[in-house]
Design a protein around this motif. Structure first.
Motif, PDB file in Angstrom:
ATOM      1  N   ASP A 140       0.816  -1.217   0.000  1.00  0.00           N
ATOM      2  CA  ASP A 140       0.000   0.000   0.000  1.00  0.00           C
ATOM      3  C   ASP A 140       0.847   1.263   0.000  1.00  0.00           C
ATOM      4  O   ASP A 140       0.341   2.346  -0.290  1.00  0.00           O
ATOM      5  CB  ASP A 140      -0.973   0.018   1.183  1.00  0.00           C
ATOM      6  CG  ASP A 140      -0.284  -0.097   2.531  1.00  0.00           C
ATOM      7  OD1 ASP A 140       0.894  -0.514   2.562  1.00  0.00           O
ATOM      8  OD2 ASP A 140      -0.912   0.223   3.550  1.00  0.00           O
ATOM      9  N   VAL A 141       2.124   1.152   0.336  1.00  0.00           N
ATOM     10  CA  VAL A 141       3.024   2.305   0.275  1.00  0.00           C
ATOM     11  C   VAL A 141       4.362   1.872  -0.304  1.00  0.00           C
ATOM     12  O   VAL A 141       4.719   0.690  -0.292  1.00  0.00           O
ATOM     13  CB  VAL A 141       3.253   2.959   1.661  1.00  0.00           C
ATOM     14  CG1 VAL A 141       1.983   3.560   2.218  1.00  0.00           C
ATOM     15  CG2 VAL A 141       3.867   1.971   2.630  1.00  0.00           C
ATOM     16  N   SER A 142       5.101   2.848  -0.805  1.00  0.00           N
ATOM     17  CA  SER A 142       6.479   2.639  -1.233  1.00  0.00           C
ATOM     18  C   SER A 142       7.353   3.596  -0.440  1.00  0.00           C
ATOM     19  O   SER A 142       7.022   4.779  -0.304  1.00  0.00           O
ATOM     20  CB  SER A 142       6.617   2.923  -2.734  1.00  0.00           C
ATOM     21  OG  SER A 142       7.969   2.858  -3.144  1.00  0.00           O
ATOM     22  N   LEU A 143       8.448   3.080   0.110  1.00  0.00           N
ATOM     23  CA  LEU A 143       9.345   3.896   0.913  1.00  0.00           C
ATOM     24  C   LEU A 143      10.660   4.111   0.181  1.00  0.00           C
ATOM     25  O   LEU A 143      11.244   3.177  -0.381  1.00  0.00           O
ATOM     26  CB  LEU A 143       9.641   3.231   2.262  1.00  0.00           C
ATOM     27  CG  LEU A 143       8.459   2.945   3.185  1.00  0.00           C
ATOM     28  CD1 LEU A 143       8.965   2.414   4.527  1.00  0.00           C
ATOM     29  CD2 LEU A 143       7.570   4.159   3.387  1.00  0.00           C
ATOM     30  N   ARG A 144      11.130   5.355   0.191  1.00  0.00           N
ATOM     31  CA  ARG A 144      12.488   5.629  -0.263  1.00  0.00           C
ATOM     32  C   ARG A 144      13.426   5.257   0.878  1.00  0.00           C
ATOM     33  O   ARG A 144      13.245   5.719   2.017  1.00  0.00           O
ATOM     34  CB  ARG A 144      12.663   7.102  -0.642  1.00  0.00           C
ATOM     35  CG  ARG A 144      14.069   7.390  -1.162  1.00  0.00           C
ATOM     36  CD  ARG A 144      14.270   8.823  -1.597  1.00  0.00           C
ATOM     37  NE  ARG A 144      14.188   9.786  -0.512  1.00  0.00           N
ATOM     38  CZ  ARG A 144      14.792  10.976  -0.528  1.00  0.00           C
ATOM     39  NH1 ARG A 144      15.516  11.346  -1.568  1.00  0.00           N
ATOM     40  NH2 ARG A 144      14.653  11.814   0.489  1.00  0.00           N
TER      41      ARG A 144
END
Length: 311
Positions: A14-18
């Motif tokens: 549900d999210v993408s993290l750098r």
């Protein structure tokens, strides 16, 4: 900056993290505070990397990680343009998409994705709230907890008085919804935010920070963090306290001597009821942004603390 580290965008569903990660040894995740990004750790992470595998993400709602849409129910696909495959995370009326529980879940999934089932977690400011929530919600995963210039949200809110409201007024301003703070901040972010220059905090860190501060979507994400803090995060703390849950792992508090964490009294005494073990409490000769102002001392304290065997 971060020589030898890898920079990735990691899709967690549900999210993408750098994420910046590198080094070798027992794993530790570093969580930044407001209004920073993961690059605030640029002088600390390399010092830890000789002994530890170091993972430093942008929290959801910050930097180049997935940002919440401006309105509840906004369509999917609102991820940061630098991470085009990241789905947007629809906003919720209770702002739970920006809760520390949601961010703690991100941390555990991220570390699992990188191959780490157990790890130490270090957080500064708002990141310390995420670190605390990670240790509370996932005791099987967290070996050590370090909080820097922070107390549980509920401890601040239950002690709110005229002094706290006057000095920490930004909590209430950023948490407003009827008259959103975003409109004021994005009108002139250079006037709103005051940061040291690149000669003090590093040119690349300074550039990364200001790219975020001038992005209206990041400003909104940071405000959502504070809105969650005044509501759902407090509810989670209250439920834990009522159930008698505490942090099980060894814990350390790093307190900056030129900050005001003692606004409610001795912060170590306030932390004590939340911990199963005695708290290690160290003073750092710096202002609020310890990792940038005193990286040598912060790194030394972390290395010494993390040297202890995990339980």
């Amino acid at each position: 900056m971060f020589d030898g580290f890898r920079l990735d965008h990691i899709d967690l569903g549900d999210v993408s993290l750098r994420v910046r990660h590198g080094g070798s040894g027992t794993p530790v995740v570093l969580l930044h505070g407001h209004p920073r990004t993961h690059t605030t750790w640029y002088a600390v992470a390399p010092r830890l990397a000789a002994r530890h595998t170091v993972v430093a993400p942008d929290l959801r709602g910050y930097g180049r990680s997935t940002l919440p849409p401006e309105r509840s129910g906004q369509p999917e696909g609102s991820g940061h343009p630098d991470a085009p495959d990241a789905p947007g995370h629809p906003g919720r009326p209770d702002h739970a998409q920006s809760s520390k529980r949601a961010m703690a879940g991100d941390v555990v999934r991220l570390m699992n994705r990188l191959g780490h089932d157990r790890f130490a977690v270090v957080g500064h400011d708002r990141g310390a709230l995420v670190a605390f929530r990670t240790a509370m919600d996932h005791p099987e995963a967290v070996t050590h907890l370090v909080v820097m210039d922070s107390l549980p949200v509920i401890e601040h809110l239950e002690r709110t008085d005229e002094v706290f409201a006057r000095v920490w007024w930004h909590w209430w301003f950023l948490g407003q919804t009827d008259k959103p703070a975003e409109r004021v901040i994005t009108a002139d972010p250079d006037a709103w935010y005051t940061t040291p220059g690149p000669e003090v905090i590093g040119a690349e860190n300074h550039a990364d920070l200001w790219a975020a501060l001038r992005d209206p979507a990041v400003v909104h994400g940071m405000c959502e963090d504070y809105r969650a803090g005044l509501g759902v995060d407090r509810e989670h703390d209250a439920a834990d306290r009522a159930a008698g849950r505490r942090v099980e792992c060894p814990a350390m508090l790093l307190e900056a001597v030129r900050d005001d964490l003692d606004i409610h009294g001795d912060p170590a005494k306030i932390w004590a009821p939340w911990l199963r073990r005695p708290l290690r409490h160290r003073l750092i000769d710096s202002g609020h942004h310890q990792a940038e102002e005193a990286p040598e001392q912060v790194s030394a304290e972390l290395i010494d603390f993390l040297r202890d065997e995990a339980p």
